[in-house]
Design a protein around this motif. Structure first.
Motif, PDB file in Angstrom:
ATOM      1  N   GLU A  17       0.822  -1.220   0.000  1.00  0.00           N
ATOM      2  CA  GLU A  17       0.000   0.000   0.000  1.00  0.00           C
ATOM      3  C   GLU A  17       0.856   1.270   0.000  1.00  0.00           C
ATOM      4  O   GLU A  17       0.487   2.288  -0.573  1.00  0.00           O
ATOM      5  CB  GLU A  17      -0.916   0.011   1.235  1.00  0.00           C
ATOM      6  N   ARG A  20       2.167   2.974  -3.281  1.00  0.00           N
ATOM      7  CA  ARG A  20       1.222   3.726  -4.105  1.00  0.00           C
ATOM      8  C   ARG A  20       1.255   5.210  -3.790  1.00  0.00           C
ATOM      9  O   ARG A  20       0.763   6.031  -4.566  1.00  0.00           O
ATOM     10  CB  ARG A  20      -0.188   3.182  -3.921  1.00  0.00           C
ATOM     11  N   TYR A  25       6.924   5.418  -2.424  1.00  0.00           N
ATOM     12  CA  TYR A  25       7.621   5.100  -3.677  1.00  0.00           C
ATOM     13  C   TYR A  25       9.050   5.660  -3.650  1.00  0.00           C
ATOM     14  O   TYR A  25      10.003   4.981  -4.026  1.00  0.00           O
ATOM     15  CB  TYR A  25       6.825   5.678  -4.853  1.00  0.00           C
ATOM     16  N   TYR A  99      -2.920   0.394 -10.502  1.00  0.00           N
ATOM     17  CA  TYR A  99      -3.426   0.475  -9.132  1.00  0.00           C
ATOM     18  C   TYR A  99      -2.304   0.363  -8.106  1.00  0.00           C
ATOM     19  O   TYR A  99      -2.267   1.115  -7.129  1.00  0.00           O
ATOM     20  CB  TYR A  99      -4.462  -0.643  -8.898  1.00  0.00           C
ATOM     21  N   TRP A 100      -1.370  -0.578  -8.343  1.00  0.00           N
ATOM     22  CA  TRP A 100      -0.343  -0.828  -7.325  1.00  0.00           C
ATOM     23  C   TRP A 100       0.895   0.042  -7.475  1.00  0.00           C
ATOM     24  O   TRP A 100       1.616   0.259  -6.510  1.00  0.00           O
ATOM     25  CB  TRP A 100       0.081  -2.307  -7.319  1.00  0.00           C
ATOM     26  N   ASP A 101       1.178   0.509  -8.685  1.00  0.00           N
ATOM     27  CA  ASP A 101       2.438   1.238  -8.861  1.00  0.00           C
ATOM     28  C   ASP A 101       2.295   2.426  -9.814  1.00  0.00           C
ATOM     29  O   ASP A 101       3.008   2.526 -10.808  1.00  0.00           O
ATOM     30  CB  ASP A 101       3.506   0.263  -9.387  1.00  0.00           C
ATOM     31  N   GLU A 132      -8.804   2.959 -10.825  1.00  0.00           N
ATOM     32  CA  GLU A 132      -7.443   3.173 -11.310  1.00  0.00           C
ATOM     33  C   GLU A 132      -7.252   4.624 -11.770  1.00  0.00           C
ATOM     34  O   GLU A 132      -6.184   5.207 -11.594  1.00  0.00           O
ATOM     35  CB  GLU A 132      -7.120   2.220 -12.462  1.00  0.00           C
ATOM     36  N   VAL A 135      -6.636   6.645  -8.665  1.00  0.00           N
ATOM     37  CA  VAL A 135      -5.281   6.394  -8.147  1.00  0.00           C
ATOM     38  C   VAL A 135      -4.255   7.149  -8.995  1.00  0.00           C
ATOM     39  O   VAL A 135      -3.349   7.812  -8.485  1.00  0.00           O
ATOM     40  CB  VAL A 135      -4.983   4.866  -8.179  1.00  0.00           C
TER      41      VAL A 135
END
Ligand code: FMN
Ligand code: SF4
Length: 460
Positions: A17, A20, A25, A99-101, A132, A135
């Motif tokens: 999580e 994101r 990151y 979504y994740w990265d 998405e 995000v």
């Protein structure tokens, strides 16, 4: 070193999580490669990408570095467009990647934009992917605030604007020129090529269209070098491959794997085997527009070239120029399929192949934009004839008729949606012909009119 099962480049942050968010990151080293890239000459970045053997992950597997090189040397403006339309049935990787990265995609886009000199760039995302989209927009806002996007990226003097545009649910808008028309506010219909987008694309300017997965590989290539990335892969294909496995397996899912893994290994070792203890009958290797593989063809790696060059399938017969002729798709594609978008659909030995094929034809008929007659009419006829066979109302000669219609579409249309219907149709009737024939009540009875539904058959 070739990739192994533990090599995760672009799925390594799945489930994390924190990654994101921008802070998370960055903590993982994010945007450091962008700093490195901004110190590099654009042509050196393009060179690394060429060296990497990165192949486009949107469907055609075209080498990314070579595509970037098609841009005219003299140009006044350039655009980079990320294709996040992801509508090919069986494909569901891009939405997870976003979504994740999301920052990996943004970093990949800014590096790529710097390499090709693109200042105003776009992500065209499938309209239904609302989660998405949110995000992504949040990540873009964060990147603007931190100076990774904007009029002067990290004080380098390079300007990079990024706009997300939501599509409205048309499969054809994933085709790059239809996508560009849609972005321009025009009807989402493919353009005649040439000119290719690299020469005349968005708003008439040279444009590179790349898939989400393709662009997310760029930071890794610039971080560790093109040669390193090429070595992870095999032959003319570098890196790893994301596959989305659905259908009759115990553990369907999205997996990042070495390109050398075979379909048999993928099904048995990664996906826990065919469900309910059954056997595999057919596998769609790269989204439903790709012709199927039969059970005895699964010792082939998921790599791009392997699926085109295997020589175990003989030529098929099609009715052409008033004669039955051997049909070859050309380019040495003896296995008659492609790795496509990585959407792998496994069908067990209880699958009703004609019905599955009819459902696929229904999709392409529905999604045809209607611009060219062979596709508009042909996909309709493929659906109609396939349906009557699938539901026990077929006529003698229907298998040949399907072959002839498909052949009349392939190669005769503006965009490859025509082939997306014709090729799987030809693949299914070539490799599973007896399944179709078994559904035709009396293959020797050559009636002119449609028969009533056989007792017990379901009308559609
Ligand atoms: C009918 C049709 C639908 C397509 N849909 C997609 C899509 O959803 N996503 C995608 O990346 N490419 C799609 N493509 C391929 C694009 O036209 C284009 O080749 C691709 O985005 C290029 O990216 P790449 O070089 O990174 O693979 C589609 C092509 C056709 C003919
Ligand atoms: S092939 Fe089909 S989808 Fe493509 S332009 Fe022609 S009618 Fe439209």
């Amino acid at each position: 070193m070739p990739a192994d099962l533990d090599t995760k480049l672009i799925t390594r942050n799945f489930g994390n999580e924190e990654a994101r968010k921008l802070a998370g990151y960055e903590k993982l080293g994010g945007y450091q490669t962008l700093r490195k890239a901004l110190r590099m000459k654009p042509e050196d970045i393009v060179e690394e990408v060429k060296k990497s053997n990165l192949r486009g992950r949107g469907g055609a597997g075209f080498p990314t570095g070579i595509k970037w090189n098609f841009l005219p040397k003299q140009r006044t403006a350039t655009h980079l467009v990320c294709n996040a339309d992801e509508s090919e049935p069986g494909t569901c990787k891009d939405r997870l990647l976003i979504y994740w990265d999301p920052h990996l995609l943004i970093e990949g886009m800014v590096i790529s934009a710097h390499a090709i000199g693109a200042t105003h760039n776009y992500i065209y995302i499938r309209g239904e992917m609302m989660r998405e989209y949110q995000v992504l927009q949040k990540a873009i806002d964060e990147a603007y605030q931190r100076g990774y996007l904007g009029s002067d990226v990290l004080g380098s003097g390079f300007r990079c604007e990024l706009t997300v545009h939501r599509g409205a649910g048309a499969y054809i808008c994933g085709e790059e020129t239809a996508l560009l028309n849609s972005l321009e506010g025009l009807r989402g219909q493919p353009r005649i090529k040439p000119p290719f987008p690299a020469v005349k694309g968005l708003f008439g300017k040279p444009t590179i269209v790349n898939n989400v997965e393709t662009l997310m590989n760029i930071p890794h290539i610039i971080d560790k070098g093109g040669a390193w990335y090429a070595e992870l892969g095999v032959g003319r294909s570098g890196g790893t491959r994301i596959v989305c496995v659905s259908g009759h397996v115990e553990k369907p899912g999205v997996y990042e794997l070495p390109l050398t893994i075979t379909f048999n290994q993928l099904i048995d070792d990664i996906c826990g085997g065919v469900w309910k203890g059954r056997k595999v009958k057919a596998v769609i290797p790269g989204g439903t527009s790709m012709p199927p593989l039969s059970a005895d063809e699964l010792d082939v790696p998921v790599e791009f070239d392997a699926l085109m060059t295997d020589e175990r399938i003989g030529p098929v017969k099609v009715y052409k120029n008033h004669n039955w002729q051997d049909f070859d798709m050309g380019g040495g594609r003896q296995l008659r399929t492609m790795a496509g978008s990585g959407g792998i659909v496994v069908m067990d030995d209880e699958t009703d192949i004609p019905k599955a094929c009819w459902r696929i034809m229904k999709f392409y008929h529905h999604e045809s934009c209607g611009q060219c007659t062979p596709c508009r009419e042909g996909t309709g006829w493929l659906e109609k004839v396939c349906r009557r066979v699938a539901f026990g109302r077929g006529k003698a000669g229907d298998v040949e008729l399907l072959s002839t219609i498909a052949h009349g579409i392939a190669g005769n249309t503006i965009c490859p949606l025509g082939e997306a219907a014709a090729w799987p149709m030809l693949g299914f009737i070539t490799k599973f012909r007896s399944d179709f024939e078994a559904k035709i009540p009396d293959p020797t009875d050559d009636l002119e009119t449609e028969k009533p539904a056989a007792a017990g058959a379901t009308a559609s």
